[in-house]
Scaffold this motif. Structure first.
Motif, short mmCIF file in Angstrom:
data_model
loop_
_atom_site.label_atom_id
_atom_site.label_comp_id
_atom_site.label_asym_id
_atom_site.label_seq_id
_atom_site.Cartn_x
_atom_site.Cartn_y
_atom_site.Cartn_z
N ASP A 154 1.06 -1.19 -0.14
CA ASP A 154 -0.10 0.07 -0.06
C ASP A 154 0.70 1.25 0.07
O ASP A 154 0.41 2.37 -0.09
N ASP A 155 2.24 1.14 0.08
CA ASP A 155 3.06 2.22 0.29
C ASP A 155 4.10 2.30 -0.92
O ASP A 155 4.41 3.48 -1.33
N GLY A 156 4.31 1.25 -1.42
CA GLY A 156 5.49 1.07 -2.49
C GLY A 156 6.90 1.49 -2.29
O GLY A 156 7.26 1.34 -1.15
N VAL A 157 7.80 1.66 -3.05
CA VAL A 157 9.10 1.99 -2.94
C VAL A 157 9.31 3.40 -2.11
O VAL A 157 8.86 4.36 -2.69
N MET A 158 9.97 3.15 -1.28
CA MET A 158 10.23 4.61 -0.31
C MET A 158 11.59 4.88 0.06
O MET A 158 12.39 3.77 -0.44
N PRO A 159 12.19 5.85 0.19
CA PRO A 159 13.44 6.16 0.44
C PRO A 159 14.19 5.16 0.98
O PRO A 159 15.31 4.96 0.69
N GLN A 160 13.96 4.64 2.19
CA GLN A 160 14.68 3.35 2.94
C GLN A 160 14.61 2.13 1.95
O GLN A 160 15.43 1.07 2.19
N VAL A 187 -4.86 -3.19 -2.60
CA VAL A 187 -3.49 -2.95 -3.09
C VAL A 187 -3.18 -3.50 -4.37
O VAL A 187 -3.76 -4.44 -4.74
N ASP A 188 -2.13 -2.97 -4.91
CA ASP A 188 -1.48 -3.60 -6.21
C ASP A 188 -0.14 -4.02 -6.43
O ASP A 188 0.83 -3.32 -6.56
N PRO A 189 0.12 -5.36 -6.08
CA PRO A 189 1.79 -5.94 -5.82
C PRO A 189 2.38 -5.61 -7.11
O PRO A 189 3.49 -5.37 -7.19
N VAL A 190 1.75 -5.65 -8.24
CA VAL A 190 2.38 -5.38 -9.59
C VAL A 190 3.09 -4.02 -9.60
O VAL A 190 4.22 -3.89 -10.31
N ARG A 191 2.28 -3.10 -9.18
CA ARG A 191 2.75 -1.59 -9.13
C ARG A 191 3.98 -1.56 -8.33
O ARG A 191 5.03 -1.19 -8.91
N VAL A 192 4.26 -2.38 -7.49
CA VAL A 192 5.45 -2.44 -6.46
C VAL A 192 6.51 -2.86 -7.37
O VAL A 192 7.63 -2.56 -7.46
N GLN A 193 6.19 -3.95 -8.07
CA GLN A 193 7.08 -4.80 -8.86
C GLN A 193 7.72 -3.77 -9.94
O GLN A 193 9.00 -3.75 -10.38
N GLU A 194 6.97 -2.92 -10.61
CA GLU A 194 7.20 -2.10 -11.71
C GLU A 194 8.08 -0.73 -11.02
O GLU A 194 9.01 -0.45 -11.85
N LEU A 197 11.47 -2.04 -10.44
CA LEU A 197 12.40 -2.19 -11.69
C LEU A 197 13.10 -1.03 -12.01
O LEU A 197 14.43 -1.18 -12.47
N LYS A 198 12.69 0.20 -11.66
CA LYS A 198 13.64 1.42 -11.95
C LYS A 198 14.58 1.57 -10.74
O LYS A 198 15.52 2.17 -11.25
N TYR A 199 14.61 0.55 -9.89
CA TYR A 199 15.98 0.78 -9.11
C TYR A 199 16.83 -0.56 -9.25
O TYR A 199 17.47 -1.02 -8.24
N GLU A 204 10.91 -11.88 -10.96
CA GLU A 204 10.69 -12.81 -11.91
C GLU A 204 9.57 -12.45 -13.02
O GLU A 204 9.77 -12.68 -14.14
N GLU A 205 8.69 -11.76 -12.33
CA GLU A 205 7.26 -11.45 -13.15
C GLU A 205 7.66 -10.26 -14.19
O GLU A 205 7.04 -10.32 -14.97
#
Ligand code: GDP
Length: 520
Positions: A154-160, A187-194, A197-199, A204-205
């Motif tokens: 529900d929060d995604g990639v954050m500074p830490q 919540v959207d787990p695929v968004r987290v994986q995307e 990817l930027k980092y 695997e997905e």
């Protein structure tokens, strides 16, 4: 030494006199430190051999590890604050309690072990967060085989999260992604994986080879799958360790415990640690009196990738230090003494280095001041002789010759000035001390050298320093007799005696600072 430094012998002797050494003969043996101090005077940075003296070193890692047994992986959980690291650790730990016959309370010892099946275990370091991971790494202790990166869906990639990725990449430790809080609606787990990817974290997905698991640390869903994924990755990593060698371990925690004395948790990396063994970590040593596991149960031995709480330390070792087994208490004591000595030498060298740096600065400043003065005098001469149309700008006025006047001049009135008398055994020393005093920061207090001389401190030196405001006498390699010291007490004059120059500045600064308040 003169030959090494490529300077004439007598030049070296003069230099030695200047820095206050008294071994002024060609056939004197210099200690490592003395030679180092002289070398630094010539701006040659000495290297003191690190491996001198009694030392304990890790055994070389064997080339063929395949003959050694597999060991459990050591896992660190990292991720942004509030993404669920602590909850995940609790869930993992509890999953184990219910499975274990003891059913007892788990003890916090810095790491715990989770049993997957008869064959495999996973060791989790239970201090989440990056500070612990980085601190260990900074000390050269790569205690972790796998990083579990917790990202809240529900929060995604954050500074830490980014920081954790960087730490894992820097340490070359593989990552498994745990997308947490998947029990939350919408919540959207695929968004987290995307985002990951930027980092540079390609799951695997997303066509990469980094495993990711959707979990709810709170509800426990997906946690078994996470453990299985860890075990699979561990197998790929083919983690093995020698078992029949003296223990090599990492200190993961340490503290003083009531009734138990100094206690430290060790993670065994190679070999086997047994009750009765003698181990050394940094400058602390221990004859292992007893050991307990993460259930608080007494154990007699600990094999690779297991953590144990070890009792019997003479001093508290530092987290991140490597603990190595010694052959005897005698050897452990020798190694510790040697390490303490080496550390002292390193500190001293650093102090000498810092002082030389200051000296160089002052020299440079003086040289440029002299050049300015010369240019000014030339300009004045040219003006007087009609070679120059305008009168040159006068140079800024200097205050005390011992200080960088530009800053002090404006405030001369408010700045307390301490009169100082310098006495020493040879005039070179006295000059060196006077010039060293120039390097004192003169922001809040100044010293004014009112007299210098060779010989012991006398009552008249004290009287001179005491006239007016409270002064001090700096005695380098010379003494003051009782009568003089009594007079100093009466006059409230400090008599500071020194034998080595590198302590001098530091100590004088301390005295001056301590005087600031009463003087104001
Ligand atoms: P840490 O700072 O990463 O150690 O995060 P915590 O484990 O302290 O969790 C932060 C908050 O998120 C707490 O209120 C937890 O109860 C909550 N939390 C953790 N995991 C989950 C989860 O899987 N689902 C839900 N809904 N909440 C969770």
């Amino acid at each position: 030494l003169a030959k090494l430094l490529e300077v004439p012998n007598d030049h070296l002797l003069r230099k030695m006199a200047n820095i206050g050494m008294d071994k002024l003969a060609n056939n004197f043996l210099l200690t490592n430190e003395e030679a180092a101090e002289i070398a630094l005077e010539y701006e040659v940075v000495p290297i003191i051999p690190e491996n001198s003296g009694p030392e304990l070193l890790p055994r070389p890692v064997p080339e063929d590890m395949s003959i050694h047994p597999m060991r459990p992986p050591v896992v660190t959980i990292m991720g942004h604050v509030d993404h669920g690291k602590t909850t995940l650790l609790d869930t993992l730990r509890n999953s184990k309690i219910t499975a274990s016959e003891a059913g007892g309370i788990t003890q916090h010892i810095g790491a715990f072990s989770v049993k997957l099946n008869d064959k495999s275990h996973i060791t989790f370091l239970d201090t989440p967060g990056h500070a612990a991971f980085s601190a260990m790494r900074a000390r050269g202790a790569n205690a972790t085989d796998i990083v579990v990166l917790v990202v809240a869906a529900d929060d995604g990639v954050m500074p830490q999260t980014k920081e954790a990725i960087q730490h894992a990449l820097d340490a070359d430790v593989p990552i498994i992604v745990a997308i947490n809080k998947c029990d939350k609606p919408g919540v959207d787990p695929v968004r987290v994986q995307e985002e990951l990817l930027k980092y540079g974290v390609q799951t695997e997905e997303m066509g990469g080879d980094i495993q990711s698991v959707k979990i709810s640390a709170l509800k426990g869903t997906g946690v078994d799958e996470l453990s299985e994924n860890i075990a699979t990755l561990a197998e790929v990593l083919d983690l093995r360790a020698e078992v029949d060698i003296p223990a090599h371990a990492t200190v993961i925690e340490s503290q003083v415990e009531k009734g138990r004395g100094n206690v430290a948790s060790l993670l065994v990396k190679r070999g086997t640690l047994r009750v009765g063994d003698v181990i050394v970590a940094g400058t602390a040593w221990c004859k292992v009196r007893s050991m307990t596991d993460d259930h608080g149960s007494a154990v007699k031995s600990a094999t690779p990738a297991t953590a144990v709480r070890v009792m019997g330390w003479k001093e508290i070792p530092q987290a991140g230090d490597m603990a190595l087994q010694a052959e005897s208490e005698g050897q452990a004591k020798d190694v510790v003494a040697n390490r303490i000595e080496k550390r002292k030498n390193r500190d001293k060298l650093q102090a000498i280095d810092a002082m030389n740096e200051k000296r160089r600065e002052v020299n440079e400043r003086e040289t440029s001041e002299r050049a300015e003065e010369k240019a000014y005098r030339k300009a004045v001469w040219e003006y007087r002789n009609g070679l120059r149309a305008s009168q040159p700008e006068p140079l800024p006025k200097k205050g005390s010759i011992y200080f960088d006047a530009s800053e002090a001049a404006a405030k001369t009135e408010q700045i307390p000035v301490v009169p100082v008398v310098i006495k020493g055994d040879v005039s070179g020393t006295v000059e060196a001390v006077a010039s060293a005093l120039k390097q004192l920061p003169d922001k809040k207090i100044r010293v004014n050298v009112i007299s210098t001389g060779v010989g012991p401190v006398t009552e008249s030196d004290v009287a001179m320093a005491g006239s007016g405001s409270q002064g001090m006498v700096i005695a380098f390699n010379v003494k003051a007799d009782k009568k003089t010291l009594n007079a100093a007490k009466r006059e409230k004059v400090d008599v500071l005696t020194f034998r080595v120059i590198y302590k001098l500045l530091e100590d004088i600064e301390k005295v001056l600072t301590s005087r600031l308040e009463p003087l104001r």
